[in-house]
Each structure stands twice: as structure tokens, then as C-alpha cells.
Scaffold this motif. Structure first.
Motif, PDB file in Angstrom:
ATOM      1  N   GLN A   1      -2.317   6.673  -2.666  1.00  0.00           N
ATOM      2  CA  GLN A   1      -2.972   5.434  -3.114  1.00  0.00           C
ATOM      3  C   GLN A   1      -4.284   5.759  -3.831  1.00  0.00           C
ATOM      4  OE1 GLN A   1      -1.686   2.038  -2.550  1.00  0.00           O
ATOM      5  NE2 GLN A   1      -3.154   1.784  -4.208  1.00  0.00           N
TER       6      GLN A   1
ATOM      7  N   THR B   1      -4.889   4.756  -7.719  1.00  0.00           N
ATOM      8  CA  THR B   1      -5.987   3.832  -7.997  1.00  0.00           C
ATOM      9  C   THR B   1      -7.008   4.442  -8.946  1.00  0.00           C
ATOM     10  OG1 THR B   1      -5.700   2.838  -5.798  1.00  0.00           O
ATOM     11  CG2 THR B   1      -7.762   2.371  -6.935  1.00  0.00           C
TER      12      THR B   1
ATOM     13  N   TYR C   1       4.658  -0.043  -5.561  1.00  0.00           N
ATOM     14  CA  TYR C   1       3.390  -0.739  -5.820  1.00  0.00           C
ATOM     15  C   TYR C   1       3.330  -1.253  -7.256  1.00  0.00           C
ATOM     16  CZ  TYR C   1      -1.650  -1.676  -5.708  1.00  0.00           C
ATOM     17  OH  TYR C   1      -2.877  -2.287  -5.752  1.00  0.00           O
TER      18      TYR C   1
ATOM     19  N   THR D   1       5.232   5.704  -7.586  1.00  0.00           N
ATOM     20  CA  THR D   1       4.421   4.538  -7.213  1.00  0.00           C
ATOM     21  C   THR D   1       5.145   3.228  -7.520  1.00  0.00           C
ATOM     22  OG1 THR D   1       3.334   4.358  -9.377  1.00  0.00           O
ATOM     23  CG2 THR D   1       2.333   5.861  -7.767  1.00  0.00           C
TER      24      THR D   1
ATOM     25  N   HIS E   1      -8.436  -2.370  -4.229  1.00  0.00           N
ATOM     26  CA  HIS E   1      -8.478  -0.970  -3.780  1.00  0.00           C
ATOM     27  C   HIS E   1      -9.468  -0.143  -4.592  1.00  0.00           C
ATOM     28  CE1 HIS E   1      -5.204  -2.131  -1.357  1.00  0.00           C
ATOM     29  NE2 HIS E   1      -4.263  -2.073  -2.287  1.00  0.00           N
TER      30      HIS E   1
ATOM     31  N   MET F   1      -7.976   5.095   2.335  1.00  0.00           N
ATOM     32  CA  MET F   1      -6.604   4.966   1.823  1.00  0.00           C
ATOM     33  C   MET F   1      -5.909   6.335   1.830  1.00  0.00           C
ATOM     34  SD  MET F   1      -6.966   2.168  -1.267  1.00  0.00           S
ATOM     35  CE  MET F   1      -7.786   3.281  -2.409  1.00  0.00           C
TER      36      MET F   1
ATOM     37  N   MET G   1       0.839  -1.204   0.000  1.00  0.00           N
ATOM     38  CA  MET G   1       0.000   0.000   0.000  1.00  0.00           C
ATOM     39  C   MET G   1       0.873   1.253   0.000  1.00  0.00           C
ATOM     40  SD  MET G   1      -3.416  -0.026   0.093  1.00  0.00           S
ATOM     41  CE  MET G   1      -4.124   1.061   1.309  1.00  0.00           C
TER      42      MET G   1
END
Length: 335
Positions: free
Chosen positions: A194, A198, A249, A246, A174, A190, A141
């Protein structure tokens, strides 16, 4: 501010997607990934029917194994845990007599046959166990706040071809793009980073992978692996453009969805990813400009409103002072 040409944008997108590809290759070559594959090889490959049984009983299950397998991995099933029931093969061997023809004469022979039989057994998800840490390359995350987060989110809402809402999503997802309802849902609670990553991932799905709800079909759409690789790669590229990292992730996400270390899905989608990311960035930039203009207009209106209100207040005070002066003059004349 320097004007960005189409060639500049293409060069930037190529640099970013090259960085993505190299980052995933490094992950595949790492000792961490080799250890992960070693652990993964110890887990049983379940049939489609058993996979469905596991999903029905525990939708959040990730690593599933029997009691003894967990023990060999240095983990133990927690006391009181209820097992996930699946069907395990328990074939029975029996001897049967059959008649065969030999030299034109029927002869009875004994033959051993295996009869496929299944019995219910219990398996447990890793969340039901404790003990030695299991090597994992699941996406972690993202944490972190974003400057001008509200403006960024508003710009993305304008870019999105479908509405975006927040809701509590069960399981590990998510967010999701609902194909038939044409909407995007983002999990509540979140971090800013994130959320933004997302949202861009799901917008990419909505722009690249939507279908006609009245003719639901996968005809002409990329397979699931390719769709996920494309969406996450677009999210990574757009976030990188705006200085949002990011990689922790995105690298793991794309690696998990890739069918092997050749990164076929990524390589075959590079033009799609670069084009979609570039288009999104242009639209987001335009929305940022519009938001800034609106703020400037609202700010100017607010200042003018305050000046107008101040002028009205000054006029009222002057009028009141004049009235007071007139009354004072009348009192002096009466004396």
C-alpha cells in the motif's frame, strides 16, 4: 539482460492500460456493482450546503441517511450515537389574497403559495449503524510485503520531485500531494504494498498536476475526476511492471472516480498515463542501478577495510612475537 526499446515499453504500457480498462468494465458489468447501484439509489442526494455541514461535523462520513432510511435498509442506529445535523426542507403552504385585473376591473382572488422553510434534522453515517451488510465497491486496503522494499522506496524518493514524509492522516486518505507546500505525505502504519502504490500515485500527482504556488489556479489543469483517474492509473501501470498486483484497489478507485461507465476520463488520458508511467519506470530503473553500484562500492570498501584491519592486526602480532623472542634471547645470554 535484454535492452528494452522505446517500442517495447510502449507495447507493455498499452497492454497494461488495456488490462486496467477491461478490469474496470468487468467491475461495472458485475452483479456486485449492480447491487451497489441499487443500494446507492436509496441514499438521498444532499445539497452543497448540507454536504458542507456533514463534512464539518464528521469528516470521515461516507454513506449518510436518516433513521428511517437505515431501518428500511436493515440497519439500526447504535445506541447513544449523536446525529449529524443538517437542514431539511419543510415548506409551508399558505393562502393569500391578491388583486388581479379582469375585464378592466380589479378583483380580489385567493391563491395558495408555498413558502420555502427549512428545519434542522439528524442523519447518521454508516459507521454509526449496525445490521445488514451494505454492498460497497470502495477500494480495499492492499496487504503484502515487498522484496527489496527499502531499495524500492529509496528509488521512488529519488524519482519524486518533492520530499516524501510519513504522518498520521485523519480520514480515509492514504496520502496526499500538498500543492502549495510542495510535499508528499503518506499515512503511517500501512503495508509495504500500500505504501509503494500510494507513493507512486502521489508522485504522479506531483509530476502531472502541480501548480505555481504564487499563482494558484486550476487553469489548464484537468478536473478532479480526471486527475485522480490519471494518478491511480499511473500507479497501477508502474506496479504491474514490477510484478505488484494492485487491481483489487486500483479498479475500484478508478471506477469510483469515473463519471459513468464510458470511462471518459480514462480513455481521454491514455497517452498521458502511458507516457508518465513509462517515464517513471525508466527513472526508477536508473535509480535501482545507481543503488546497486553504491552497494557494490560500499561492499568492496568494507572488504578492503577488513583486510587492512586484519593486516594491521597481523603486523602487531608479529611485532609482539619478535619482542618476546628478543627478551627470551637476552635472558639466555644472562644465564
Amino acid at each position: 539482460m535484454k535492452n528494452i526499446t522505446q517500442d517495447d515499453r510502449k507495447a507493455e504500457m498499452k497492454e497494461i492500460t488495456d488490462r486496467l480498462e477491461n478490469g474496470i468494465k468487468e467491475l461495472f458489468d458485475s452483479e456486485h456493482y449492480k447491487e451497489y447501484l441499487k443500494v446507492l439509489s436509496k441514499f438521498h442526494k444532499y445539497s452543497f450546503n448540507n454536504t458542507m455541514l456533514i463534512a464539518i461535523q464528521n469528516p470521515n462520513a461516507s454513506y449518510v441517511a436518516g433513521y428511517n432510511t437505515w431501518k428500511r435498509l436493515g440497519r439500526y442506529v447504535n445506541k447513544g450515537e449523536k446525529g449529524i445535523r443538517i437542514l431539511a426542507p419543510a415548506p409551508i403552504k399558505r393562502k393569500i389574497e391578491q388583486t388581479v385585473i379582469k375585464d378592466g376591473v380589479p378583483v380580489t382572488e385567493e391563491k395558495e403559495v408555498t413558502i420555502p422553510v427549512y428545519k434542522p434534522v439528524s442523519v447518521f453515517d454508516i459507521s454509526q449503524t449496525a445490521g445488514k451488510e451494505i454492498t460497497d465497491i470502495s477500494p480495499q486496503m492492499l496487504n503484502g510485503d515487498i522484496e527489496n522494499y527499502k531499495d524500492f522506496f529509496m528509488a521512488l524518493e529519488k524519482v519524486s520531485p518533492v520530499p516524501i514524509t510519513f504522518e498520521s492522516i485523519e480520514g480515509n486518505a492514504h496520502g496526499y500531494f500538498h500543492l502549495t507546500e510542495n510535499r508528499i505525505a503518506i499515512d503511517k502504519g500501512m503495508s509495504n504494498l500500500q505504501n509503494i502504490k500510494t507513493v507512486i500515485h502521489e508522485i504522479a500527482h506531483a509530476k502531472l498536476h502541480s501548480i505555481d504556488p504564487e499563482h494558484v489556479s486550476d487553469a489548464g489543469r484537468p478536473d478532479r475526476r480526471t486527475r485522480e483517474v490519471q494518478a491511480e492509473s499511473v500507479a497501477y501501470a508502474v506496479c504491474q511492471h514490477y510484478g505488484l498486483d494492485t487491481s483489487d484497489y486500483s479498479f475500484s478507485y478508478v471506477a469510483n472516480w469515473s463519471n459513468g461507465q464510458e470511462l471518459t476520463e480514462l480513455k481521454n488520458s491514455l497517452e498521458t498515463i502511458r507516457s508518465a508511467a513509462s517515464e517513471l519506470i525508466n527513472e526508477i530503473d536508473n535509480n535501482f542501478v545507481e543503488l546497486a553500484k553504491n552497494k557494490e562500492t560500499v561492499g568492496r570498501a568494507s572488504v578492503l577495510g577488513k583486510l587492512s584491519a586484519n593486516k594491521e592486526l597481523i603486523d602487531q602480532c608479529k611485532k609482539r612475537d619478535n619482542n618476546v623472542s628478543e627478551r627470551a634471547g637476552e635472558e639466555r645470554r644472562c644465564r
